[in-house]
Design an enzyme around this catalytic site. Structure first.
Site, PDB file in Angstrom:
ATOM      1  N   GLU A   1       1.068  -0.677  -0.061  1.00 45.33           N
ATOM      2  CA  GLU A   1       0.082  -0.267  -0.116  1.00 45.33           C
ATOM      3  C   GLU A   1       0.795   1.114  -0.297  1.00 45.33           C
ATOM      4  O   GLU A   1       0.688   2.416   0.677  1.00 45.33           O
ATOM      5  CB  GLU A   1      -1.420   0.092   1.218  1.00 45.33           C
ATOM      6  CG  GLU A   1      -2.165  -0.936   1.214  1.00 45.33           C
ATOM      7  CD  GLU A   1      -2.991  -1.413   2.417  1.00 45.33           C
ATOM      8  OE1 GLU A   1      -2.717  -0.419   3.278  1.00 45.33           O
ATOM      9  OE2 GLU A   1      -3.398  -2.652   2.419  1.00 45.33           O
TER      10      GLU A   1
ATOM     11  N   GLU B   1      -5.766 -10.644  -1.657  1.00 45.21           N
ATOM     12  CA  GLU B   1      -6.749 -11.034  -0.402  1.00 45.21           C
ATOM     13  C   GLU B   1      -7.989 -10.094  -1.036  1.00 45.21           C
ATOM     14  O   GLU B   1      -8.942  -9.471  -0.480  1.00 45.21           O
ATOM     15  CB  GLU B   1      -6.077  -8.921   0.712  1.00 45.21           C
ATOM     16  CG  GLU B   1      -4.819  -8.625   1.317  1.00 45.21           C
ATOM     17  CD  GLU B   1      -4.429  -7.707   1.379  1.00 45.21           C
ATOM     18  OE1 GLU B   1      -5.383  -7.130   2.259  1.00 45.21           O
ATOM     19  OE2 GLU B   1      -3.201  -7.313   1.933  1.00 45.21           O
TER      20      GLU B   1
HETATM   21  O1  G3I Z   1      -4.223  -6.997  18.797  1.00 47.73           O
HETATM   22  C1  G3I Z   1      -4.523  -6.021  19.367  1.00 47.73           C
HETATM   23  C2  G3I Z   1      -5.312  -6.057  20.321  1.00 47.73           C
HETATM   24  O2  G3I Z   1      -4.066  -6.356  20.805  1.00 47.73           O
HETATM   25  C3  G3I Z   1      -5.873  -5.694  20.979  1.00 47.73           C
HETATM   26  O3  G3I Z   1      -6.770  -6.556  22.248  1.00 47.73           O
HETATM   27  C4  G3I Z   1      -7.308  -5.523  20.313  1.00 47.73           C
HETATM   28  C5  G3I Z   1      -8.060  -4.818  19.981  1.00 47.73           C
HETATM   29  O4  G3I Z   1      -8.899  -3.997  19.010  1.00 47.73           O
HETATM   30  O5  G3I Z   1      -6.113  -5.144  18.722  1.00 47.73           O
HETATM   31  C6  G3I Z   1      -5.862  -6.096  18.287  1.00 47.73           C
HETATM   32  O6  G3I Z   1      -5.210  -6.160  16.783  1.00 47.73           O
HETATM   33  C7  G3I Z   1      -5.609  -5.601  16.031  1.00 47.73           C
HETATM   34  C8  G3I Z   1      -5.410  -6.497  14.720  1.00 47.73           C
HETATM   35  O7  G3I Z   1      -6.466  -6.712  13.573  1.00 47.73           O
HETATM   36  C9  G3I Z   1      -5.623  -8.026  15.661  1.00 47.73           C
HETATM   37  O8  G3I Z   1      -6.146  -7.680  15.366  1.00 47.73           O
HETATM   38  C10 G3I Z   1      -5.866  -3.741  15.460  1.00 47.73           C
HETATM   39  O9  G3I Z   1      -6.746  -3.233  16.841  1.00 47.73           O
HETATM   40  C11 G3I Z   1      -7.216  -4.119  14.154  1.00 47.73           C
HETATM   41  O10 G3I Z   1      -7.044  -2.679  13.286  1.00 47.73           O
HETATM   42  C12 G3I Z   1      -6.342  -5.031  13.628  1.00 47.73           C
HETATM   43  O11 G3I Z   1      -6.715  -4.971  12.011  1.00 47.73           O
HETATM   44  C13 G3I Z   1      -5.860  -6.020  10.640  1.00 47.73           C
HETATM   45  C14 G3I Z   1      -6.011  -4.625   9.798  1.00 47.73           C
HETATM   46  O12 G3I Z   1      -5.206  -5.066   8.784  1.00 47.73           O
HETATM   47  C15 G3I Z   1      -5.219  -3.106  10.182  1.00 47.73           C
HETATM   48  O13 G3I Z   1      -4.592  -2.648   9.964  1.00 47.73           O
HETATM   49  C16 G3I Z   1      -6.771  -6.647  10.174  1.00 47.73           C
HETATM   50  O14 G3I Z   1      -7.024  -7.422  10.899  1.00 47.73           O
HETATM   51  C17 G3I Z   1      -6.497  -7.657   9.097  1.00 47.73           C
HETATM   52  O15 G3I Z   1      -7.408  -8.585   8.300  1.00 47.73           O
HETATM   53  C18 G3I Z   1      -5.937  -5.636   8.206  1.00 47.73           C
HETATM   54  O16 G3I Z   1      -5.336  -6.434   7.246  1.00 47.73           O
HETATM   55  C19 G3I Z   1      -5.300  -5.675   5.944  1.00 47.73           C
HETATM   56  C20 G3I Z   1      -4.116  -6.052   5.317  1.00 47.73           C
HETATM   57  O17 G3I Z   1      -2.280  -6.340   6.102  1.00 47.73           O
HETATM   58  C21 G3I Z   1      -3.636  -4.781   3.728  1.00 47.73           C
HETATM   59  N1  G3I Z   1      -4.872  -4.930   3.215  1.00 47.73           N
HETATM   60  C22 G3I Z   1      -6.435  -4.997   3.711  1.00 47.73           C
HETATM   61  C23 G3I Z   1      -6.468  -5.288   5.118  1.00 47.73           C
HETATM   62  C24 G3I Z   1      -7.641  -5.087   5.452  1.00 47.73           C
HETATM   63  O18 G3I Z   1      -7.682  -4.062   5.981  1.00 47.73           O
END
Ligand code: G3I
Length: 585
Positions: A321, A439
């Protein structure tokens, strides 16, 4: 009424092959037989019954080419014909593979009562009955009866099919089996089976803790051959503190190995999900020192992370990205990258992209290296695709070790257009770059901003199936190596309300969407059409005392043999015996 059931066993020398590209098996069309051919008639305990006959006859006095099997039993009030399946076909396999069975029947009587025919499947001495829909009897007219195959027994490898009808006289033709669209226990009903045969990566993102000890893990291992970590190979997960690494993703890499799966790496260089120490360290410096600090951090990270999984990751998303949204350049017209990314500001320009690829290549020369982004893929509809083209071409022309471009493909049913992806693939491949889907999810329903105002409709689910299937066809046509979806079941997606928008290939209960079936058919049809190279069959000499386990291509034990010739009785497909792969044709 005397309830003497007569078994008319029908046997022919060679049975039609199970067609790999068809969902229907025509077991018998009696036109294939000689007029007057008489099938052997026996009882269930093997004794000949006087007077009972099953003979090939002309369907009418005027036609000699249209033939039927005429079954009569003047000594009984119940007609009963049993058609054996090809020898060696496993009854359990067959029962799981086919969901219904049909035949055409003509009754001799002018009586027009509504009657039900009975499908009987015999497993050794056990019988399972399935009633057809009640059908109105018509003399001299072939009527189609259809029966579902609902039950499976485990005690015999032979399966016969019988029809019970009163009186004991009927003409029968066109005995057909209809395959189930999906059954997790039937390898060739999964995309994985066909992807394995063609050497394609078909996968999903997963998270640590996955195990084949539960249904979710089994679903992943049976249906996909590649996994990518949704979050656990990102910078904040792997290097939460400077030079202190965390290998939480190791468990998933082991899971993949145990299930003969491959792993994609996501992602090394991204503006997102970096721990605070990265920007703190870079921002604490200025000028040349600042650039050097950014170089030190990124280089160390890439060498440690890629080095840790060297030889175990098929593809890395090296840069994720990096392009600005909303650009619409022409081919050759440039592009713009996010100048606020910590890597851009740290390096003082976009050459962090070039460096990241070089370091990743040095750390694992065998891994394929990709640049990955969203809102790219549709050549005319998404201007960012051409920005990506211009950037990727610059990298390629500069001799940077880049293998291709990942289209994330977070999209929606109404918007997505696979033919636009095809146009993009043509453009990227023309400059020597692979295209992969990294993805994918395809939402239905309707949102107002992020708020969901309507769930996906049935017609959208159909369109979703068509579009996923069409995309799969295109990816195979252009030999694209990888097709990944971003999650397994709708209720476990990163998208809000995804249980209602159903963007993935499995419902929350882990049953497949129609889209999964269309993708499977695309893979299956392509494998059959292109006649993928077959694995050589090697004769393995086995001591008669020794029994060998037979595994499906997806690693499930499917049987035990004591000589290789027994393997040839298994349904067509690939098997693992003694660590070698064999093809049964
Ligand atoms: O790990 C913490 C945890 O400790 C905490 O309790 C919890 C509370 O919300 O958050 C956890 O982190 C989250 C993480 O996922 C793991 O679950 C983050 O808040 C959350 O923002 C994060 O989201 C991920 C996102 O990328 C972040 O940018 C999504 O799971 C994941 O599917 C998403 O994947 C991205 C690709 O990497 C790049 N392309 C887009 C795609 C979708 O957004």
């Amino acid at each position: 009424m005397k309830k003497l059931l007569l078994l008319f066993f029908v046997s022919i020398l060679s049975f039609p092959a199970f067609p790999a590209d068809s969902e229907v098996l025509t077991l018998y069309t009696f036109n294939d037989f000689e007029l007057g051919y008489e099938f052997p008639v026996v009882t269930s305990n093997g004794k000949q019954i006087y007077g009972a006959k099953a003979v090939i006859e002309a369907a009418s006095s005027t036609s000699k080419t249209n033939k039927l099997l005429h079954v009569t039993n003047p000594t009984d009030t119940i007609g009963y014909v049993a058609l054996e399946l090809p020898e060696g076909r496993d009854a359990i396999y067959t029962c799981k593979k086919y969901e219904s069975f049909s035949f055409q029947l003509r009754r001799p009587s002018s009586n027009t009562e509504t009657e039900t025919c009975v499908l009987e499947i015999l497993f050794g001495s056990k019988r399972v009955y399935a009633d057809s829909e009640p059908v109105k009897r018509q003399s001299d007219k072939l009527i189609t009866y259809t029966c579902p195959i609902t039950k499976v027994s485990t005690n015999n490898k032979q399966m016969r099919i019988a029809l019970l009808a009163t009186p004991a006289e009927f003409f029968i033709d066109n005995v057909k089996f209809y395959e189930v669209a999906y059954n997790i226990d039937i390898p060739d009903k999964t995309v994985r089976y066909w992807a394995d045969q063609m050497g394609k990566n078909f996968g999903t993102c997963v998270n640590p803790g996955i195990s084949t000890g539960d249904t979710f893990g089994k679903t992943v291992a049976n249906n996909f051959n590649t996994v990518v970590l949704e979050n656990s190979m990102k910078f904040d997960a792997t290097e939460p503190n400077r030079n202190q690494f965390n290998w939480n993703a190791d468990g998933v890499v082991t899971f993949a190995k145990q299930n003969n799966m491959k792993v994609r790496g996501h992602t090394l260089t991204w503006h997102g999900q970096n721990p605070d120490w990265v920007s703190n360290a870079i921002n604490a410096k200025s000028g040349a020192e600042r650039r050097q600090e950014a170089i030190n951090i990124l280089k160390n990270h890439i060498f440690k992370v890629v080095g840790h999984w060297k030889g175990q990751i098929v593809e890395w998303d090296v840069v994720n990205e990096c392009l600005n949204d909303g650009q619409n350049p022409a081919v050759g017209g440039g592009y713009s990258t996010r100048n606020w990314s910590v890597w851009y500001t740290g390096f003082g320009g976009e050459d962090y992209i070039d460096s990241a690829f070089v370091w990743a290549h040095q750390a694992d020369p065998d891994a394929k290296l990709y640049i990955n982004d969203y809102n790219v893929g549709m050549w005319n509809k998404e201007g960012k695709t051409r920005a990506m083209y211009n950037l990727a071409k610059r990298l390629k022309d500069a001799g940077i070790p880049i293998d291709g471009v990942g289209f994330q493909t977070h999209t929606s049913v109404g918007y997505f257009d696979p033919s636009e992806v095809e146009l993009s693939i043509q453009q990227f491949q023309a400059i020597g770059l692979n295209v992969i889907i990294t993805e994918m999810d395809m939402e239905g329903g309707q949102r107002n901003g992020t708020e969901l105002i309507r769930a996906i409709s049935d017609s959208e689910l159909k369109t979703q199936a068509e579009k996923y299937g069409k995309l799969a066809e295109i990816l195979l046509k252009y030999d694209c190596p990888t097709f990944m979806v971003w999650g397994v079941a709708d209720n476990r997606s990163w998208l809000d309300c995804s249980e209602n928008t159903k963007p993935l290939l499995f419902y929350a209960d882990l049953t497949p969407h129609e889209a999964y079936i269309t993708v499977r058919k695309a893979y299956q049809n392509y494998a059959v059409k292109t006649d993928v190279p077959e694995v050589e069959y090697e004769e393995l000499v086995i001591d008669n005392e020794v029994k060998l386990d037979v595994y499906s291509i997806t690693g499930q034990k499917v049987g035990v043999i004591s000589s290789m010739s027994e393997l040839q009785d298994y349904p067509a497909g690939f098997y693992i015996v003694g660590n070698k792969k064999y093809l049964v044709k």
